[in-house]
Design an enzyme around this catalytic site. Sequence first.
Site, PDB file in Angstrom:
ATOM      1  CD  GLU A 277      -3.130  -6.019   4.290  1.00  0.00           C
ATOM      2  OE1 GLU A 277      -3.906  -5.175   4.781  1.00  0.00           O
ATOM      3  OE2 GLU A 277      -1.903  -5.891   4.286  1.00  0.00           O
TER       4      GLU A 277
ATOM      5  CD  GLU B  17      -2.975  -0.951   2.339  1.00  0.00           C
ATOM      6  OE1 GLU B  17      -2.861  -0.009   3.140  1.00  0.00           O
ATOM      7  OE2 GLU B  17      -3.896  -1.773   2.393  1.00  0.00           O
TER       8      GLU B  17
HETATM    9  C1  GAL Z   1      -3.706  -2.295   5.858  1.00  0.00           C
HETATM   10  C2  GAL Z   1      -2.287  -2.637   6.261  1.00  0.00           C
HETATM   11  C3  GAL Z   1      -2.204  -3.711   7.288  1.00  0.00           C
HETATM   12  C4  GAL Z   1      -3.284  -3.659   8.344  1.00  0.00           C
HETATM   13  C5  GAL Z   1      -4.642  -3.383   7.737  1.00  0.00           C
HETATM   14  C6  GAL Z   1      -5.756  -3.182   8.732  1.00  0.00           C
HETATM   15  O1  GAL Z   1      -3.753  -1.018   5.337  1.00  0.00           O
HETATM   16  O2  GAL Z   1      -1.584  -3.067   5.131  1.00  0.00           O
HETATM   17  O3  GAL Z   1      -0.909  -3.696   7.803  1.00  0.00           O
HETATM   18  O4  GAL Z   1      -2.958  -2.857   9.378  1.00  0.00           O
HETATM   19  O5  GAL Z   1      -4.594  -2.262   6.919  1.00  0.00           O
HETATM   20  O6  GAL Z   1      -5.879  -1.859   9.105  1.00  0.00           O
END
Ligand code: GAL
Length: 444
Positions: free
Chosen positions: A356, A166
Amino acid sequence: MTAKDFGKNFKWGVAIAAAQNEGATDVDGKGKSIWDSFTQNGSKIKGAAKLTTACDFYHRYKDDLLLVKALGFSLFRFSISWARILPDGTGKINKEGINFYHRVIDECLKLGLIPYVTLYHWDLPQELENKGGWTNYFINKWFSRFVTICAEAYGSKVKHWIILNEPFGFTTLGYMLGKHAPGKKGLGNFLPAIHHAALAQAEGGRIIRKLVEEAHIGTTFSCSQVIPYSDKKEDLAAANRIDILMNRLFIEPALGKGYPVDDSFKFLEKLQLHNKTWKYTERLHFDFDFIGLQYYFPVVVKHNSYIPIIQATEVKATVRKMPVTAMGWEINADSFYRTIKKIWLYGGVKEILITENGAAFKDELKNGIIDDRARINYFNQHLQAMLKAKKEGVNIKGYFAWTLMDNFEWSEGYHPRFGLVHVDLKTQLRTIKNSGYWWRDFLQ
Ligand code: GAL
């Protein structure tokens, strides 16, 4: 719905990240990262949370990988801490750091888990930040060396590589808004950080391609559907600006389209100006094998002339009385579906992996059980949405749940719990939540 509905080649995994899970911040020669420094001044982090122990993955990785296996996943995504490999970011290699990830990778392979390695998940070595970090043009040289070392060390065992996690997240929160490490603010930091991160994602891809045989290379983008608050022209324009920033800023240069150009958004002209001076447009492009899409929530925005540059504000989900997670993020699976379709319809994306997706909720541990129905519903709805997109022809090949276990949630500290496994931060005891068991049943 079960995993079978996605086809037998569809891959399922869980993701974690070094800074959020490992702990052992000054063990075995590791250098300081910007998150180690940032958390030392507790005022910036909720609950004055520190990274020193986190989930102690550094020492407990064997047990934790067994959990991944027990829940039925076949992929494991983790990141490499740059400062563990190169304590000062550039100089001497720390053998103990190299060996730690060998142990993690070997354990994955032993258990039949396929490692997906993220090269940069936000924990820049502090020594490099002292020289300007992502705002310094030399970051691309430093990063290239780090990537080269990782590729040479692990390339014979690791075939799946994710270059950046990201870039919009870490440049905006860390170099524009000052909310994440290193806590910098303003366009003077933000614009060069954007350009250097966009260059690094492509350059990192080229290095892995050159050094790792049969590599499968991707990079991740945080994506949100941006919804205008009303049909008013000014709200539509505000949504367009936020969409450019949140969704288009990094993927378009990676796909070879250059930075998103929009006459109504003067801010980007400044970015073009930086880029022209440095004459690197063609180097922003890399032919990624897959795009890692990370999705959590949609945003609704309206025009607000008092806000500099973006002239827009978010209309929070709670104000709109929408269902939210413990982060206050709107739960909206349809928006996940639309986001997948949008990225696919860009053209030029060969394959999508959801790298994710997940949710934090207020879990209650009662008699050794965490009955986290809200999280189960969240996953259920989002998997349905993904299945719909897949059935409509999107080449989507895999999904990673965020995250294996409750961990350090950046500036929010340890309060938000995203895990499929509950972690008692005092004793490090792991308890599989009902959502974890739900995943096991779903995958079986
Ligand atoms: C994403 C990040 C993760 C995790 C997730 C939940 O932006 O890559 O490390 O924290 O959000 O907030």
